[in-house]
Write a protein that holds these residues in place. Structure first.
Motif, PDB file in Angstrom:
ATOM      1  N   PRO A  42       0.790  -1.241   0.000  1.00 20.96           N
ATOM      2  CA  PRO A  42       0.000   0.000   0.000  1.00 20.96           C
ATOM      3  C   PRO A  42       0.819   1.287   0.000  1.00 20.96           C
ATOM      4  O   PRO A  42       0.425   2.266  -0.635  1.00 20.96           O
ATOM      5  CB  PRO A  42      -0.835  -0.123   1.281  1.00 20.96           C
ATOM      6  CG  PRO A  42      -0.919  -1.592   1.535  1.00 20.96           C
ATOM      7  CD  PRO A  42       0.398  -2.148   1.084  1.00 20.96           C
ATOM      8  N   THR A  43       1.971   1.303   0.676  1.00 22.02           N
ATOM      9  CA  THR A  43       2.713   2.567   0.814  1.00 22.02           C
ATOM     10  C   THR A  43       4.147   2.490   0.311  1.00 22.02           C
ATOM     11  O   THR A  43       4.884   3.466   0.431  1.00 22.02           O
ATOM     12  CB  THR A  43       2.746   3.004   2.295  1.00 22.02           C
ATOM     13  OG1 THR A  43       3.452   2.016   3.067  1.00 22.02           O
ATOM     14  CG2 THR A  43       1.342   3.175   2.842  1.00 22.02           C
ATOM     15  N   LEU A  44       4.552   1.360  -0.258  1.00 24.57           N
ATOM     16  CA  LEU A  44       5.955   1.171  -0.602  1.00 24.57           C
ATOM     17  C   LEU A  44       6.160   0.891  -2.088  1.00 24.57           C
ATOM     18  O   LEU A  44       5.365   0.198  -2.722  1.00 24.57           O
ATOM     19  CB  LEU A  44       6.549  -0.007   0.196  1.00 24.57           C
ATOM     20  CG  LEU A  44       6.565   0.123   1.711  1.00 24.57           C
ATOM     21  CD1 LEU A  44       7.055  -1.183   2.328  1.00 24.57           C
ATOM     22  CD2 LEU A  44       7.427   1.284   2.156  1.00 24.57           C
ATOM     23  N   TRP A  45       7.265   1.411  -2.628  1.00 22.88           N
ATOM     24  CA  TRP A  45       7.771   0.995  -3.932  1.00 22.88           C
ATOM     25  C   TRP A  45       8.450  -0.363  -3.766  1.00 22.88           C
ATOM     26  O   TRP A  45       8.946  -0.697  -2.677  1.00 22.88           O
ATOM     27  CB  TRP A  45       8.793   1.994  -4.453  1.00 22.88           C
ATOM     28  CG  TRP A  45       8.232   3.291  -4.940  1.00 22.88           C
ATOM     29  CD1 TRP A  45       7.808   4.341  -4.166  1.00 22.88           C
ATOM     30  CD2 TRP A  45       8.045   3.696  -6.301  1.00 22.88           C
ATOM     31  NE1 TRP A  45       7.377   5.367  -4.962  1.00 22.88           N
ATOM     32  CE2 TRP A  45       7.508   5.001  -6.279  1.00 22.88           C
ATOM     33  CE3 TRP A  45       8.290   3.094  -7.533  1.00 22.88           C
ATOM     34  CZ2 TRP A  45       7.212   5.711  -7.447  1.00 22.88           C
ATOM     35  CZ3 TRP A  45       7.994   3.791  -8.687  1.00 22.88           C
ATOM     36  CH2 TRP A  45       7.460   5.075  -8.652  1.00 22.88           C
ATOM     37  N   PRO A  74       5.175   0.881  -8.261  1.00 21.97           N
ATOM     38  CA  PRO A  74       4.918   1.920  -7.266  1.00 21.97           C
ATOM     39  C   PRO A  74       3.979   1.431  -6.178  1.00 21.97           C
ATOM     40  O   PRO A  74       3.414   0.330  -6.278  1.00 21.97           O
ATOM     41  CB  PRO A  74       4.286   3.029  -8.108  1.00 21.97           C
ATOM     42  CG  PRO A  74       3.579   2.297  -9.200  1.00 21.97           C
ATOM     43  CD  PRO A  74       4.415   1.081  -9.499  1.00 21.97           C
ATOM     44  N   PRO A  75       3.760   2.243  -5.154  1.00 18.12           N
ATOM     45  CA  PRO A  75       2.856   1.843  -4.068  1.00 18.12           C
ATOM     46  C   PRO A  75       1.438   1.564  -4.555  1.00 18.12           C
ATOM     47  O   PRO A  75       0.957   2.150  -5.526  1.00 18.12           O
ATOM     48  CB  PRO A  75       2.881   3.063  -3.132  1.00 18.12           C
ATOM     49  CG  PRO A  75       4.175   3.752  -3.429  1.00 18.12           C
ATOM     50  CD  PRO A  75       4.416   3.533  -4.890  1.00 18.12           C
ATOM     51  N   HIS A  93      12.171  -2.799  -0.713  1.00 20.49           N
ATOM     52  CA  HIS A  93      10.919  -2.082  -0.518  1.00 20.49           C
ATOM     53  C   HIS A  93      11.272  -0.743   0.121  1.00 20.49           C
ATOM     54  O   HIS A  93      12.012  -0.697   1.114  1.00 20.49           O
ATOM     55  CB  HIS A  93       9.969  -2.868   0.397  1.00 20.49           C
ATOM     56  CG  HIS A  93       9.554  -4.195  -0.170  1.00 20.49           C
ATOM     57  ND1 HIS A  93       9.075  -5.227   0.616  1.00 20.49           N
ATOM     58  CD2 HIS A  93       9.563  -4.668  -1.439  1.00 20.49           C
ATOM     59  CE1 HIS A  93       8.795  -6.267  -0.149  1.00 20.49           C
ATOM     60  NE2 HIS A  93       9.083  -5.946  -1.401  1.00 20.49           N
ATOM     61  N   PHE A  94      10.756   0.346  -0.443  1.00 17.84           N
ATOM     62  CA  PHE A  94      11.216   1.667  -0.001  1.00 17.84           C
ATOM     63  C   PHE A  94      10.147   2.723  -0.248  1.00 17.84           C
ATOM     64  O   PHE A  94       9.199   2.524  -1.013  1.00 17.84           O
ATOM     65  CB  PHE A  94      12.501   2.051  -0.733  1.00 17.84           C
ATOM     66  CG  PHE A  94      12.378   2.063  -2.235  1.00 17.84           C
ATOM     67  CD1 PHE A  94      12.087   3.230  -2.932  1.00 17.84           C
ATOM     68  CD2 PHE A  94      12.532   0.889  -2.972  1.00 17.84           C
ATOM     69  CE1 PHE A  94      11.960   3.229  -4.307  1.00 17.84           C
ATOM     70  CE2 PHE A  94      12.406   0.885  -4.358  1.00 17.84           C
ATOM     71  CZ  PHE A  94      12.116   2.064  -5.029  1.00 17.84           C
ATOM     72  N   ARG A  95      10.346   3.876   0.414  1.00 19.97           N
ATOM     73  CA  ARG A  95       9.503   5.054   0.201  1.00 19.97           C
ATOM     74  C   ARG A  95      10.315   6.123  -0.505  1.00 19.97           C
ATOM     75  O   ARG A  95      11.532   6.196  -0.354  1.00 19.97           O
ATOM     76  CB  ARG A  95       8.996   5.600   1.533  1.00 19.97           C
ATOM     77  CG  ARG A  95       8.039   4.663   2.263  1.00 19.97           C
ATOM     78  CD  ARG A  95       7.588   5.246   3.598  1.00 19.97           C
ATOM     79  NE  ARG A  95       6.626   4.366   4.258  1.00 19.97           N
ATOM     80  CZ  ARG A  95       6.966   3.332   5.018  1.00 19.97           C
ATOM     81  NH1 ARG A  95       8.242   3.067   5.235  1.00 19.97           N
ATOM     82  NH2 ARG A  95       6.037   2.566   5.562  1.00 19.97           N
TER      83      ARG A  95
END
Length: 272
Positions: A42-45, A74-75, A93-95
């Protein structure tokens, strides 16, 4: 399943790399315990360096995954994987920076890195499998790799003109640490030893054995200069486990022994 397409560069994501990514997780993974997996972060690349064959469903299209590919989503993007067996890979996995910052470029859903894959994979592997490293070191390496992936070179069609050449290159990159023979690779590619040699000379500019030697030397030089692996481990990793032969090969190709190369690099770092 929808029809297979190789037009994965038709899907590109806007991406902002003006600031470093914030790492959530980076490691090696093994999928394929079941035939399909559905992923959505949901919130991570998500970034993957693939070393297996599979297919990926996204936005109503089905795309191939092959060894030597790198993919990014993308997320909140749902993805469905169909595996052919055990599926090893490296991932992160990253923001990315939030807010209204403009994109600095675009990055495709999938890229075939070709001859760039072993070096970029080794650079990523060095930090992905070293959780003891400071987080900023791992984020810096990820940032640099993402920047490289947004700067895509023109396709190297000369290396993939004939299926036997592309198949052999793929096998060499996958199995560089194994005791490969060109006769064996020719059989696996479905051509004769001599015909494979002619194809390589025409399309790559060197013989098949010359290409194999070149890739082993390039990988060895990178590991000697950029990693802390023991020299014996480097020799095994590039398919030349006989240490005497490895030393001779490196000295002939690079003008110095493996130990001398590593010592000169350490001296350069002390000077800096």
């Amino acid at each position: 399943m929808t029809s297979l397409t190789e037009n994965w560069q038709a899907i590109e994501w806007p991406i902002c790399l003006s600031e470093p990514p914030v790492l959530a997780q980076m490691s090696a993974g093994l999928h394929g315990h079941q035939s399909t997996d559905r992923f959505q972060l949901p919130t991570l690349w998500s970034l993957h360096f693939y070393r297996y064959r599979a297919t990926l469903e996204l936005a109503g299209q089905t795309f191939p995954i092959r060894p030597g590919f790198v993919g990014i989503t993308p997320p909140n993007q749902p993805v469905l994987y169909h595996y052919e067996g055990p599926s090893p890979h490296l991932y992160a996995h990253f923001r990315l920076p939030s807010g209204s910052q403009p994109a600095t470029g675009t990055i495709p859903l999938m890229q075939d890195l070709g001859t760039r894959f072993p070096l970029l994979y080794a650079q990523f592997e060095e930090v992905a499998l070293a959780p003891h490293l400071p987080r900023w070191r791992r984020e810096a390496r990820l940032w640099e790799l993402l920047c490289q992936l947004t700067e895509r070179p023109a396709p190297q069609t000369s290396l993939t003109g004939h299926p036997a050449v592309s198949a052999t290159i793929e096998r060499i990159e996958q199995r560089l640490g194994e005791p490969l023979s060109i006769a064996q690779l020719a059989r696996e590619a479905g051509v004769s030893y001599s015909y494979l040699g002619r194809l390589f000379q025409q399309q790559v500019g060197t013989s098949a054995i010359g290409y194999l030697r070149k890739r082993r030397i390039e990988r060895a030089e990178h590991l000697l200069r950029e990693s802390t692996l023991p020299i014996k481990s480097v020799a095994i990793a590039v398919g030349i486990p006989d240490l005497h032969l490895f030393n001779k090969t490196i000295r002939t190709a690079l003008g110095a022994s493996p130990r001398a190369l590593r010592m000169s690099l350490e001296e350069d770092k002390r000077v800096e």
